[in-house]
Structure formats: structure tokens, C-alpha cells
Design a protein around this motif. Structure first.
Motif, PDB file in Angstrom:
ATOM      1  N   GLY A  28       0.813  -1.205   0.000  1.00  0.00           N
ATOM      2  CA  GLY A  28       0.000   0.000   0.000  1.00  0.00           C
ATOM      3  C   GLY A  28       0.843   1.249   0.000  1.00  0.00           C
ATOM      4  N   SER A  29       1.874   1.299  -0.816  1.00  0.00           N
ATOM      5  CA  SER A  29       2.831   2.403  -0.778  1.00  0.00           C
ATOM      6  C   SER A  29       2.277   3.707  -1.329  1.00  0.00           C
ATOM      7  CB  SER A  29       4.101   2.014  -1.546  1.00  0.00           C
ATOM      8  OG  SER A  29       3.800   1.668  -2.889  1.00  0.00           O
ATOM      9  N   ASN A  30       1.239   3.673  -2.140  1.00  0.00           N
ATOM     10  CA  ASN A  30       0.657   4.910  -2.658  1.00  0.00           C
ATOM     11  C   ASN A  30      -0.362   5.434  -1.649  1.00  0.00           C
ATOM     12  OD1 ASN A  30      -0.848   6.923  -3.976  1.00  0.00           O
ATOM     13  ND2 ASN A  30      -0.608   5.957  -5.968  1.00  0.00           N
ATOM     14  N   PRO A  31      -0.078   6.564  -0.977  1.00  0.00           N
ATOM     15  CA  PRO A  31      -0.981   7.052   0.071  1.00  0.00           C
ATOM     16  C   PRO A  31      -2.317   7.556  -0.455  1.00  0.00           C
ATOM     17  CG  PRO A  31       0.718   8.674  -0.373  1.00  0.00           C
ATOM     18  CD  PRO A  31       1.101   7.438  -1.149  1.00  0.00           C
ATOM     19  N   GLY A  32      -2.429   7.698  -1.772  1.00  0.00           N
ATOM     20  CA  GLY A  32      -3.682   8.157  -2.354  1.00  0.00           C
ATOM     21  C   GLY A  32      -4.687   7.065  -2.624  1.00  0.00           C
ATOM     22  N   LEU A  33      -4.290   5.806  -2.433  1.00  0.00           N
ATOM     23  CA  LEU A  33      -5.177   4.669  -2.685  1.00  0.00           C
ATOM     24  C   LEU A  33      -5.529   4.036  -1.351  1.00  0.00           C
ATOM     25  CD1 LEU A  33      -3.326   3.171  -5.784  1.00  0.00           C
ATOM     26  CD2 LEU A  33      -5.268   4.747  -5.757  1.00  0.00           C
ATOM     27  N   ARG A  34      -6.728   4.271  -0.900  1.00  0.00           N
ATOM     28  CA  ARG A  34      -7.097   3.900   0.462  1.00  0.00           C
ATOM     29  C   ARG A  34      -8.551   3.436   0.567  1.00  0.00           C
ATOM     30  NH1 ARG A  34      -2.438   3.482   0.953  1.00  0.00           N
ATOM     31  NH2 ARG A  34      -1.027   4.495   2.441  1.00  0.00           N
ATOM     32  N   TYR A  35      -8.880   2.925   1.767  1.00  0.00           N
ATOM     33  CA  TYR A  35     -10.236   2.464   2.100  1.00  0.00           C
ATOM     34  C   TYR A  35     -10.654   3.074   3.434  1.00  0.00           C
ATOM     35  CZ  TYR A  35      -8.997  -1.119  -1.312  1.00  0.00           C
ATOM     36  OH  TYR A  35      -8.585  -1.768  -2.450  1.00  0.00           O
ATOM     37  N   THR A  36     -11.960   3.291   3.576  1.00  0.00           N
ATOM     38  CA  THR A  36     -12.518   3.701   4.857  1.00  0.00           C
ATOM     39  C   THR A  36     -13.641   2.751   5.224  1.00  0.00           C
ATOM     40  OG1 THR A  36     -11.991   6.034   4.529  1.00  0.00           O
ATOM     41  CG2 THR A  36     -13.702   5.528   6.126  1.00  0.00           C
ATOM     42  N   CYS A  37     -13.581   2.207   6.439  1.00  0.00           N
ATOM     43  CA  CYS A  37     -14.651   1.361   6.966  1.00  0.00           C
ATOM     44  C   CYS A  37     -15.728   2.307   7.501  1.00  0.00           C
ATOM     45  CB  CYS A  37     -14.104   0.469   8.076  1.00  0.00           C
ATOM     46  SG  CYS A  37     -15.292  -0.696   8.762  1.00  0.00           S
ATOM     47  N   LEU A  38     -16.828   2.410   6.798  1.00  0.00           N
ATOM     48  CA  LEU A  38     -17.846   3.408   7.110  1.00  0.00           C
ATOM     49  C   LEU A  38     -18.674   3.010   8.324  1.00  0.00           C
ATOM     50  CD1 LEU A  38     -19.050   4.084   3.454  1.00  0.00           C
ATOM     51  CD2 LEU A  38     -17.522   5.521   4.821  1.00  0.00           C
ATOM     52  N   ALA A  89     -21.708   0.694   7.636  1.00  0.00           N
ATOM     53  CA  ALA A  89     -22.316   1.418   6.515  1.00  0.00           C
ATOM     54  C   ALA A  89     -21.607   1.145   5.194  1.00  0.00           C
ATOM     55  CB  ALA A  89     -22.333   2.919   6.802  1.00  0.00           C
ATOM     56  N   GLY A  90     -20.821   0.080   5.113  1.00  0.00           N
ATOM     57  CA  GLY A  90     -20.146  -0.262   3.878  1.00  0.00           C
ATOM     58  C   GLY A  90     -18.698   0.172   3.832  1.00  0.00           C
ATOM     59  N   ILE A  91     -18.078   0.017   2.679  1.00  0.00           N
ATOM     60  CA  ILE A  91     -16.665   0.331   2.471  1.00  0.00           C
ATOM     61  C   ILE A  91     -16.540   1.408   1.406  1.00  0.00           C
ATOM     62  CG2 ILE A  91     -14.439  -0.564   1.661  1.00  0.00           C
ATOM     63  CD1 ILE A  91     -15.330  -3.325   2.678  1.00  0.00           C
ATOM     64  N   MET A  92     -15.785   2.444   1.711  1.00  0.00           N
ATOM     65  CA  MET A  92     -15.506   3.481   0.715  1.00  0.00           C
ATOM     66  C   MET A  92     -14.116   3.261   0.139  1.00  0.00           C
ATOM     67  SD  MET A  92     -15.816   7.634   0.900  1.00  0.00           S
ATOM     68  CE  MET A  92     -14.508   7.870   2.110  1.00  0.00           C
ATOM     69  N   ALA A  93     -14.031   3.154  -1.182  1.00  0.00           N
ATOM     70  CA  ALA A  93     -12.744   3.066  -1.873  1.00  0.00           C
ATOM     71  C   ALA A  93     -12.369   4.454  -2.368  1.00  0.00           C
ATOM     72  CB  ALA A  93     -12.840   2.093  -3.039  1.00  0.00           C
ATOM     73  N   ILE A  94     -11.100   4.833  -2.179  1.00  0.00           N
ATOM     74  CA  ILE A  94     -10.636   6.189  -2.443  1.00  0.00           C
ATOM     75  C   ILE A  94      -9.483   6.136  -3.438  1.00  0.00           C
ATOM     76  CG2 ILE A  94      -9.731   8.298  -1.392  1.00  0.00           C
ATOM     77  CD1 ILE A  94     -10.765   6.866   1.346  1.00  0.00           C
ATOM     78  N   HIS A  95      -9.560   6.957  -4.483  1.00  0.00           N
ATOM     79  CA  HIS A  95      -8.509   7.033  -5.491  1.00  0.00           C
ATOM     80  C   HIS A  95      -8.109   8.492  -5.696  1.00  0.00           C
ATOM     81  CE1 HIS A  95     -10.594   3.236  -6.405  1.00  0.00           C
ATOM     82  NE2 HIS A  95      -9.445   2.816  -6.885  1.00  0.00           N
ATOM     83  N   HIS A  96      -6.882   8.857  -5.311  1.00  0.00           N
ATOM     84  CA  HIS A  96      -6.322  10.173  -5.571  1.00  0.00           C
ATOM     85  C   HIS A  96      -5.306  10.040  -6.707  1.00  0.00           C
ATOM     86  CE1 HIS A  96      -7.831  12.257  -1.909  1.00  0.00           C
ATOM     87  NE2 HIS A  96      -7.770  11.049  -1.383  1.00  0.00           N
ATOM     88  N   PHE A  97      -5.473  10.809  -7.757  1.00  0.00           N
ATOM     89  CA  PHE A  97      -4.573  10.760  -8.907  1.00  0.00           C
ATOM     90  C   PHE A  97      -3.410  11.735  -8.734  1.00  0.00           C
ATOM     91  CE2 PHE A  97      -8.291   8.752 -10.498  1.00  0.00           C
ATOM     92  CZ  PHE A  97      -7.942   8.019 -11.626  1.00  0.00           C
ATOM     93  N   PRO A  98      -2.308  11.524  -9.441  1.00  0.00           N
ATOM     94  CA  PRO A  98      -1.213  12.492  -9.411  1.00  0.00           C
ATOM     95  C   PRO A  98      -1.639  13.802 -10.063  1.00  0.00           C
ATOM     96  CG  PRO A  98      -0.808  10.814 -11.075  1.00  0.00           C
ATOM     97  CD  PRO A  98      -2.000  10.351 -10.292  1.00  0.00           C
TER      98      PRO A  98
END
Length: 331
Positions: free
Chosen positions: A150-160, A180-189
Motif C-alpha cells: 500500500g505504498s501509494n498514500p492516495g489509494l485507500r479504504y474507509t470502513c464506514l 455502513a459499507g466500504i468506501m474506496a478512495i482514489h487520488h490521482f497524481p
């Protein structure tokens, strides 16, 4: 309909006028990937796609996406871009079931899809530097299915814990049932070399200074000196119907996988093809209040009506004996 302000703050963040934040309904869910596998019908794994109805298996970079499309699933009617990610499945006893999506609490009754951000700097300031909008023909990806950490800090999950939860973030799938589900997060360069609209791996023309969690990005290096909008996706996966721990693997591991059979979550990735009409995005990035320059919106109902016919027709729902593209058959 004209809108002069769309800047709604997240929990624990001071609201400001420093970003575009909007919803896009689901356009299609099928095995197409015009960036990584252009022309392949079908592509290797399943994707959820949002944005303009000009989406197709090839997406010729010489074709203006905004001219090809006739409707968009996005709140802004001038945004015919396409955004896509992999699809989440529950894996249980050798079978798979697709996890549905649901909209962010601020997006009304939009149909599935994602929340999209174009950020100038952060949630508290527009910054002091010129933000150059993406150009016609621009495209990029973030992440790779083959990632082993998980080296890219922009690619993450939140347990809602509820629909408004934003922290903490994890680099892999949450290991516990999420209320409340899982949120997938994608931050681009957000740093561009200023020359290439794409690159062979769809990433080398960009440089990643992202620090995760919508924190201010670092300075762009000399090799990639042009600061572009910080593009980000948030997808809400409705895992609530799968929260019975008795149905989880006996070894205590979590049961969710991406559509390319990644059970860790490190390989999460996103794709982007620019398709804003005219100079709409540049006007937004040049504006102190962002939307004061007349970017138009459409109703949620109209966004929900935009769709495309599937090029790949296969069963992706119900209980499957394998993931789509991996010999899947309905039970």
C-alpha cells in the motif's frame, strides 16, 4: 441550470470554495478498458464506468470525447469525461456475488456511481499557483492490479461507521464488518510533464506528490512542472448485506475481492479520460469561488437516464462460480 457554488465540506474539514465536488451516476458495468486494453472486447476484468456516453472499447485519443458524447451521468452537464474503477465482489465458498454501490449522502438519489473531486490545493485554500486544466486527449491511470503493498498514500479504504465517515483510512480492505459499507478512495497524481497527453503505462507523464486524505500536495518537480487539478474518486460499496460474520471465511479473513481477484486491496486502480466541454474546467480552476463562471448542472434524474448499451453481454450478477472473465457461470 446555473450554479454559482458547489463546495460542501467533509467531516472534520472546514468548508471552503476550493474544489469541485460532484456525483456521477453509473453509466455501465462491463468488461471494457480502452486505456489498458484498447479495442479488447471483452477486457480482462469488470469495471464500473461513469461519465459521458461516448465511452467505448477504443476511445481514440484523436477524437474529442466531449463532441462524441450526447449525455453524461455527471452533475455537471459540461463534463463528458469518463472515470472507471474495478468492481467489488463478495467471495464465499468458491462463489462470488457483486457488491452494489450507493451514493454519498450529499448526492441525493443518484444511481450508484462515484463522487468526483477536482481540487486546486486543499479544502481550506485555493492556493497561489496557476492550476492548468487537463487538455483534449488527456488520459491517465493511478494504481495497478499487480501492486503488492500500500505504498501509494492516495489509494485507500474507509470502513464506514455511517455514510459520512471519512477516517481512518487503510491501505487494504477493512478486516472487520463495516456498519455502513466500504468506501474506496482514489487520488490521482497532479503534476504534468507539460508535453505528453498520455504515456505507454498511462502514468509516466504525471508525477505523484499526493500525501493522502486530501492534504496539500507537495511541489511539482522540474521534470513535471505543470500543476493540474488533484483528481479524486470516492466509491461507496454497500457491503451491509454481507456483514454476518458467520458467512465470512473461517480463518477470520475479510471476504471481499476486486473483480481481478485481489483480496488484499493493494491493487485498487482508477482510470480517467478527459472530456470537459470547451474551457469549462479551466474556468472553474481560474475562479476564486470555482463555479461563478457559469458551469451548468443538470438534475439527478437526467443524469440517471444517461446510459450506453453493453458491448459485452455476460452475467455479472447473482451467485457466480468465478469472476467475470475467469470462466464465470451462474449458479
Amino acid at each position: 441550470m446555473k450554479v454559482t457554488l458547489l463546495a460542501q465540506g467533509l467531516a472534520l474539514v472546514t468548508p471552503s470554495h476550493a474544489y469541485l465536488r460532484f456525483g456521477c451516476a453509473t453509466l455501465s458495468v462491463q468488461r471494457l478498458d480502452p486505456l489498458v486494453e484498447p479495442g479488447a472486447i471483452p477486457s480482462a476484468h469488470l469495471h464500473q464506468i461513469i461519465g459521458g456516453n461516448g465511452f467505448n472499447a477504443t476511445m481514440d485519443p484523436k477524437t474529442d470525447v466531449a463532441e462524441r458524447a450526447t449525455c453524461t451521468t455527471c452533475t455537471f452537464s459540461e463534463d463528458f469525461s469518463n472515470y472507471w474503477t474495478a468492481v467489488m465482489y463478495l467471495a464465499r465458498n468458491g462463489t462470488y456475488k457483486r457488491v452494489p454501490q450507493y451514493p454519498n449522502s450529499l448526492l441525493g438519489n443518484i444511481k450508484g456511481g462515484m463522487t468526483v473531486y477536482y481540487i486546486q490545493q486543499d479544502f481550506s485554500s485555493n492556493g497561489n499557483q496557476k492550476i492548468t486544466a487537463f487538455k483534449k486527449g488527456f488520459r491517465m491511470t493511478v494504481g495497478t492490479p499487480s501492486a503488492k503493498d500500500g505504498s501509494n498514500p492516495g489509494l485507500r479504504y474507509t470502513c464506514l461507521q455511517n455514510v459520512n465517515t471519512r477516517f481512518p483510512e487503510t491501505a487494504e480492505f477493512p478486516k472487520q464488518a463495516c456498519p455502513a459499507g466500504i468506501m474506496a478512495i482514489h487520488h490521482f497524481p497532479a503534476c504534468w510533464d507539460g508535453k505528453n497527453l498520455d504515456s505507454p503505462n498511462h502514468q509516466d507523464h504525471m508525477y505523484n506528490t499526493n500525501r493522502g486524505a486530501f492534504t496539500p500536495a507537495g511541489a511539482c518537480p522540474a521534470s513535471h512542472p505543470v500543476r493540474m487539478p488533484q483528481l479524486a474518486y470516492e466509491t461507496m460499496w454497500d457491503t451491509r448485506q454481507f456483514n454476518n460474520k458467520a458467512d465470512w471465511p473461517a480463518d477470520g479473513s475479510q471476504p471481499f475481492v476486486w473483480s481481478y481477484e485481489d483480496s488484499k486491496g493493494y491493487g485498487t486502480h482508477g482510470d480517467y479520460v478527459f472530456g470537459w466541454k470547451g474551457d469549462a474546467l479551466q474556468r472553474a480552476m481560474d475562479s476564486t469561488a470555482l463555479l461563478s463562471n457559469g458551469i451548468t448542472t443538470q438534475s439527478v434524474d437526467k443524469a440517471n437516464q444517461c446510459t450506453i448499451k453493453n458491448t459485452v453481454n455476460e452475467n455479472i450478477d447473482g451467485w457466480l462460480t468465478a469472476l467475470p472473465g475467469r470462466g464465470s457461470m451462474p449458479m
